[in-house]
Motif scaffolding. Structure first.
Motif, PDB file in Angstrom:
ATOM      1  N   SER A  49      15.429  58.601  43.553  1.00  0.00           N
ATOM      2  CA  SER A  49      16.598  59.154  44.234  1.00  0.00           C
ATOM      3  C   SER A  49      17.828  58.282  44.040  1.00  0.00           C
ATOM      4  CB  SER A  49      16.310  59.315  45.734  1.00  0.00           C
ATOM      5  OG  SER A  49      15.301  60.273  45.947  1.00  0.00           O
ATOM      6  N   PHE A  50      17.633  56.972  43.813  1.00  0.00           N
ATOM      7  CA  PHE A  50      18.780  56.106  43.579  1.00  0.00           C
ATOM      8  C   PHE A  50      19.516  56.477  42.296  1.00  0.00           C
ATOM      9  CE2 PHE A  50      16.364  53.360  46.486  1.00  0.00           C
ATOM     10  CZ  PHE A  50      17.373  53.013  47.375  1.00  0.00           C
ATOM     11  N   PHE A  51      18.810  57.113  41.382  1.00  0.00           N
ATOM     12  CA  PHE A  51      19.435  57.555  40.137  1.00  0.00           C
ATOM     13  C   PHE A  51      20.537  58.571  40.402  1.00  0.00           C
ATOM     14  CE2 PHE A  51      19.543  60.371  36.382  1.00  0.00           C
ATOM     15  CZ  PHE A  51      19.817  59.424  35.400  1.00  0.00           C
ATOM     16  N   VAL A  52      20.393  59.349  41.470  1.00  0.00           N
ATOM     17  CA  VAL A  52      21.401  60.338  41.857  1.00  0.00           C
ATOM     18  C   VAL A  52      22.314  59.784  42.942  1.00  0.00           C
ATOM     19  CG1 VAL A  52      21.739  62.642  42.841  1.00  0.00           C
ATOM     20  CG2 VAL A  52      19.862  62.238  41.242  1.00  0.00           C
ATOM     21  N   LEU A  53      21.772  58.963  43.837  1.00  0.00           N
ATOM     22  CA  LEU A  53      22.543  58.490  44.996  1.00  0.00           C
ATOM     23  C   LEU A  53      23.649  57.521  44.604  1.00  0.00           C
ATOM     24  CD1 LEU A  53      22.715  58.569  48.093  1.00  0.00           C
ATOM     25  CD2 LEU A  53      21.145  56.614  48.144  1.00  0.00           C
ATOM     26  N   ILE A  54      23.367  56.577  43.715  1.00  0.00           N
ATOM     27  CA  ILE A  54      24.353  55.546  43.372  1.00  0.00           C
ATOM     28  C   ILE A  54      25.606  56.130  42.725  1.00  0.00           C
ATOM     29  CG2 ILE A  54      24.743  53.516  41.909  1.00  0.00           C
ATOM     30  CD1 ILE A  54      21.867  52.685  42.480  1.00  0.00           C
ATOM     31  N   PRO A  55      25.508  57.068  41.773  1.00  0.00           N
ATOM     32  CA  PRO A  55      26.743  57.667  41.232  1.00  0.00           C
ATOM     33  C   PRO A  55      27.587  58.388  42.282  1.00  0.00           C
ATOM     34  CG  PRO A  55      24.902  58.108  39.769  1.00  0.00           C
ATOM     35  CD  PRO A  55      24.323  57.531  41.013  1.00  0.00           C
ATOM     36  N   GLN A  56      26.937  58.998  43.256  1.00  0.00           N
ATOM     37  CA  GLN A  56      27.697  59.687  44.304  1.00  0.00           C
ATOM     38  C   GLN A  56      28.439  58.693  45.183  1.00  0.00           C
ATOM     39  OE1 GLN A  56      28.201  62.777  44.353  1.00  0.00           O
ATOM     40  NE2 GLN A  56      26.576  63.638  43.095  1.00  0.00           N
ATOM     41  N   ILE A  57      27.798  57.597  45.539  1.00  0.00           N
ATOM     42  CA  ILE A  57      28.475  56.561  46.338  1.00  0.00           C
ATOM     43  C   ILE A  57      29.641  55.966  45.567  1.00  0.00           C
ATOM     44  CG2 ILE A  57      28.167  54.303  47.435  1.00  0.00           C
ATOM     45  CD1 ILE A  57      25.280  55.077  48.004  1.00  0.00           C
ATOM     46  N   ASN A  58      29.430  55.696  44.297  1.00  0.00           N
ATOM     47  CA  ASN A  58      30.505  55.170  43.451  1.00  0.00           C
ATOM     48  C   ASN A  58      31.669  56.150  43.357  1.00  0.00           C
ATOM     49  OD1 ASN A  58      31.532  53.240  41.262  1.00  0.00           O
ATOM     50  ND2 ASN A  58      31.400  55.182  40.140  1.00  0.00           N
ATOM     51  N   PHE A  59      31.353  57.450  43.282  1.00  0.00           N
ATOM     52  CA  PHE A  59      32.387  58.477  43.197  1.00  0.00           C
ATOM     53  C   PHE A  59      33.223  58.517  44.480  1.00  0.00           C
ATOM     54  CE2 PHE A  59      33.692  62.873  44.065  1.00  0.00           C
ATOM     55  CZ  PHE A  59      34.466  63.130  42.950  1.00  0.00           C
ATOM     56  N   ILE A  60      32.571  58.428  45.628  1.00  0.00           N
ATOM     57  CA  ILE A  60      33.285  58.516  46.907  1.00  0.00           C
ATOM     58  C   ILE A  60      34.153  57.279  47.145  1.00  0.00           C
ATOM     59  CG2 ILE A  60      32.956  58.562  49.426  1.00  0.00           C
ATOM     60  CD1 ILE A  60      30.506  60.302  48.963  1.00  0.00           C
ATOM     61  N   LEU A  61      33.652  56.114  46.766  1.00  0.00           N
ATOM     62  CA  LEU A  61      34.356  54.870  47.091  1.00  0.00           C
ATOM     63  C   LEU A  61      35.448  54.505  46.095  1.00  0.00           C
ATOM     64  CD1 LEU A  61      31.366  52.622  48.251  1.00  0.00           C
ATOM     65  CD2 LEU A  61      32.977  53.894  49.671  1.00  0.00           C
ATOM     66  N   PHE A  62      35.264  54.837  44.831  1.00  0.00           N
ATOM     67  CA  PHE A  62      36.149  54.263  43.809  1.00  0.00           C
ATOM     68  C   PHE A  62      36.880  55.278  42.947  1.00  0.00           C
ATOM     69  CE2 PHE A  62      32.603  51.238  44.424  1.00  0.00           C
ATOM     70  CZ  PHE A  62      33.325  50.192  44.987  1.00  0.00           C
ATOM     71  N   THR A  82      17.534  62.707  52.648  1.00  0.00           N
ATOM     72  CA  THR A  82      16.397  63.332  53.334  1.00  0.00           C
ATOM     73  C   THR A  82      15.115  63.168  52.527  1.00  0.00           C
ATOM     74  OG1 THR A  82      15.613  65.336  54.414  1.00  0.00           O
ATOM     75  CG2 THR A  82      16.746  65.649  52.350  1.00  0.00           C
ATOM     76  N   GLY A  83      15.214  63.197  51.204  1.00  0.00           N
ATOM     77  CA  GLY A  83      14.029  62.951  50.385  1.00  0.00           C
ATOM     78  C   GLY A  83      13.540  61.521  50.506  1.00  0.00           C
ATOM     79  N   GLN A  84      14.485  60.556  50.551  1.00  0.00           N
ATOM     80  CA  GLN A  84      14.093  59.156  50.663  1.00  0.00           C
ATOM     81  C   GLN A  84      13.441  58.844  52.006  1.00  0.00           C
ATOM     82  OE1 GLN A  84      17.835  57.177  49.679  1.00  0.00           O
ATOM     83  NE2 GLN A  84      16.945  56.539  47.742  1.00  0.00           N
ATOM     84  N   THR A  85      14.034  59.343  53.086  1.00  0.00           N
ATOM     85  CA  THR A  85      13.464  59.067  54.407  1.00  0.00           C
ATOM     86  C   THR A  85      12.114  59.763  54.594  1.00  0.00           C
ATOM     87  OG1 THR A  85      14.857  60.877  55.261  1.00  0.00           O
ATOM     88  CG2 THR A  85      15.657  58.635  55.559  1.00  0.00           C
ATOM     89  N   ARG A  86      11.951  60.933  54.003  1.00  0.00           N
ATOM     90  CA  ARG A  86      10.661  61.615  54.126  1.00  0.00           C
ATOM     91  C   ARG A  86       9.571  60.922  53.328  1.00  0.00           C
ATOM     92  NH1 ARG A  86      11.576  68.093  54.679  1.00  0.00           N
ATOM     93  NH2 ARG A  86      13.520  68.010  55.821  1.00  0.00           N
ATOM     94  N   SER A  87       9.951  60.199  52.285  1.00  0.00           N
ATOM     95  CA  SER A  87       8.940  59.446  51.551  1.00  0.00           C
ATOM     96  C   SER A  87       8.345  58.348  52.428  1.00  0.00           C
ATOM     97  CB  SER A  87       9.551  58.838  50.289  1.00  0.00           C
ATOM     98  OG  SER A  87      10.526  57.860  50.614  1.00  0.00           O
ATOM     99  N   ILE A  88       9.146  57.814  53.360  1.00  0.00           N
ATOM    100  CA  ILE A  88       8.617  56.843  54.317  1.00  0.00           C
ATOM    101  C   ILE A  88       7.603  57.521  55.234  1.00  0.00           C
ATOM    102  CG2 ILE A  88       9.216  55.258  56.181  1.00  0.00           C
ATOM    103  CD1 ILE A  88      11.986  54.990  54.901  1.00  0.00           C
ATOM    104  N   PHE A  89       7.960  58.725  55.694  1.00  0.00           N
ATOM    105  CA  PHE A  89       7.052  59.491  56.549  1.00  0.00           C
ATOM    106  C   PHE A  89       5.724  59.766  55.844  1.00  0.00           C
ATOM    107  CE2 PHE A  89       5.902  64.040  56.324  1.00  0.00           C
ATOM    108  CZ  PHE A  89       5.107  64.133  57.460  1.00  0.00           C
ATOM    109  N   VAL A  90       5.777  60.164  54.580  1.00  0.00           N
ATOM    110  CA  VAL A  90       4.552  60.472  53.838  1.00  0.00           C
ATOM    111  C   VAL A  90       3.717  59.213  53.632  1.00  0.00           C
ATOM    112  CG1 VAL A  90       3.668  61.240  51.608  1.00  0.00           C
ATOM    113  CG2 VAL A  90       5.522  62.493  52.704  1.00  0.00           C
ATOM    114  N   THR A  91       4.379  58.099  53.324  1.00  0.00           N
ATOM    115  CA  THR A  91       3.650  56.847  53.089  1.00  0.00           C
ATOM    116  C   THR A  91       2.890  56.401  54.332  1.00  0.00           C
ATOM    117  OG1 THR A  91       5.337  56.179  51.470  1.00  0.00           O
ATOM    118  CG2 THR A  91       3.894  54.463  52.345  1.00  0.00           C
TER     119      THR A  91
END
Length: 388
Positions: A49-62, A82-91
């Protein structure tokens, strides 16, 4: 539907997604590599998910953006989180979920064909709902992919802009770097949406199956509610009736214990789902109305609101079916039975006074009323975003 069918014969499609998401272990003989693969699949969404999340954060901030771009970036970030937090739930709860499915499978195997026919009406509902939801989740990713592809092909040949399905467009991205990033992103997002759908359908399938078990107990009680079966002949207790009531009490207790375990296991997943999908619904609706009717935002809105409904409605049905047990007990003419029969009826009546309730983090009881309230809050947030 054959009386010899196994539990997973009806949920083979859902089971495939559960195994690919690491929620259920890979079937077959137990090997060490299967255990490691199941653990890897359970935490995989947190990694890719970081593969998609990091570009979005970079887009919003810079980067400079307009309101439409900001809404879309926030929408994708919310879906990724939501996918990242649910992976904690599944683990954390993976093994307990497996035990719940195993207990449901055992109850199915112990049922006679006449009982399976009643339970199968609920199984069919769960099967249809889960199949449609899994397909809709993957269709949503397809919509994003097709939209990005059409945008790319519509550009002039000398254009350096590169469009991606789930990250902001880039300039001057050479080949084959662009094609590799595009393919990796598509694969990751298909896996992520399948993972989220599997988490959503875990509670839905288990809840509807337990509704079928409660309906079965209710039928057993009503089959034994005639006064003739409660008559005592020459002071002898109707042993067949006592055994029937014992069976009802045992099955009712097992189902209540499974409901309690399901509540403990699934409550935090429901909490994550309600919070994130409410905002996804609001963001997608605002993006849809502000960007001249983008179909992919409309599809996201429909999927998110259906996800909320398919969590609240089964829980509401479970509460209703559990209260119906109390009504079925009330119809039993206990006053014509033996003292032992009266005691068993009283025990069953006492256990059915409180309906089975599933909650979101012990805060919000899931019901159609809760669905209406959450939807109303999402619409209010959508109207706020539209005013920006």
């Amino acid at each position: 539907m054959s009386g010899q069918d196994s539990f997973w014969d009806h949920f083979w499609f859902a089971r495939l997604f559960f195994q690919l998401s690491g929620i259920l272990p890979i079937s077959g003989e137990s090997f060490l590599w299967k255990k490691f693969l199941t653990q890897f699949l359970a935490v995989f969404p947190m990694l890719y998910s970081f593969f998609v999340l990091i570009p979005q954060i970079n887009f919003i901030l810079f980067r400079n953006y307009n309101t439409d771009d900001l809404l879309e970036a926030m929408l994708i970030m919310t879906a990724v989180l939501t996918g990242q937090t649910r992976s904690i739930f599944v683990t954390i709860y993976r093994h307990r979920i497996t035990r719940l499915f195993t207990a449901c499978e055992e109850l199915w195997d112990q049922s006679v064909p006449a009982d399976r026919q009643l339970i199968s009406t609920w199984i069919r509902q769960a099967k249809i709902i889960s199949t449609m939801y899994f397909c809709a989740a993957n269709c949503l990713v397809t919509v994003f992919v097709v939209t990005a592809t059409l945008q790319q092909f519509s550009l002039p040949e000398n254009s350096t802009t590169k469009y991606y399905p789930f990250t902001p467009q880039e300039d001057s991205t050479p080949s084959p770097e662009y094609e590799i990033k595009y393919a990796v992103q598509v694969i990751c997002c298909f896996c992520s949406m399948s993972y989220i759908a599997a988490c959503d359908m875990t509670g839905t399938i288990l809840t509807l199956y337990l509704c079928g078990q409660l309906a079965l107990v209710k039928r057993w009680l009503r089959d034994n509610s005639s006064k003739e079966k409660f008559s005592e002949m020459k002071g002898n207790i109707n042993e067949g009736l006592e055994e029937s009531l014992k069976k009802c009490i045992r099955r009712h207790q097992i189902v209540l214990e499974l409901c309690s375990e399901l509540e403990n296991v699934i409550q935090y997943n429901y909490l994550i789902q309600i919070i994130t999908e409410m905002y996804i619904m609001a963001l997608s609706a605002a993006s849809f109305t502000k960007s001249s009717g983008s179909f992919r935002h409309f599809a996201t809105f429909i999927l998110s609101i259906n996800g909320l409904f398919l969590s609240c409605w089964p829980s509401d049905t479970l509460s209703y079916e559990s209260t119906e047990i109390a009504q079925a007990i009330y119809e039993v003419p206990w006053y014509d039975g033996s003292p032992r029969v009266k005691t068993m009826v009283a025990v069953l009546m006492a256990r059915s006074q409180r309906p089975a309730i599933l909650t979101a983090g012990k805060f919000i009881p899931l019901s159609l009323e809760a669905f209406s309230s959450i939807t109303s809050s999402g619409i209010s947030f959508c109207m706020l975003l539209r005013s920006l």
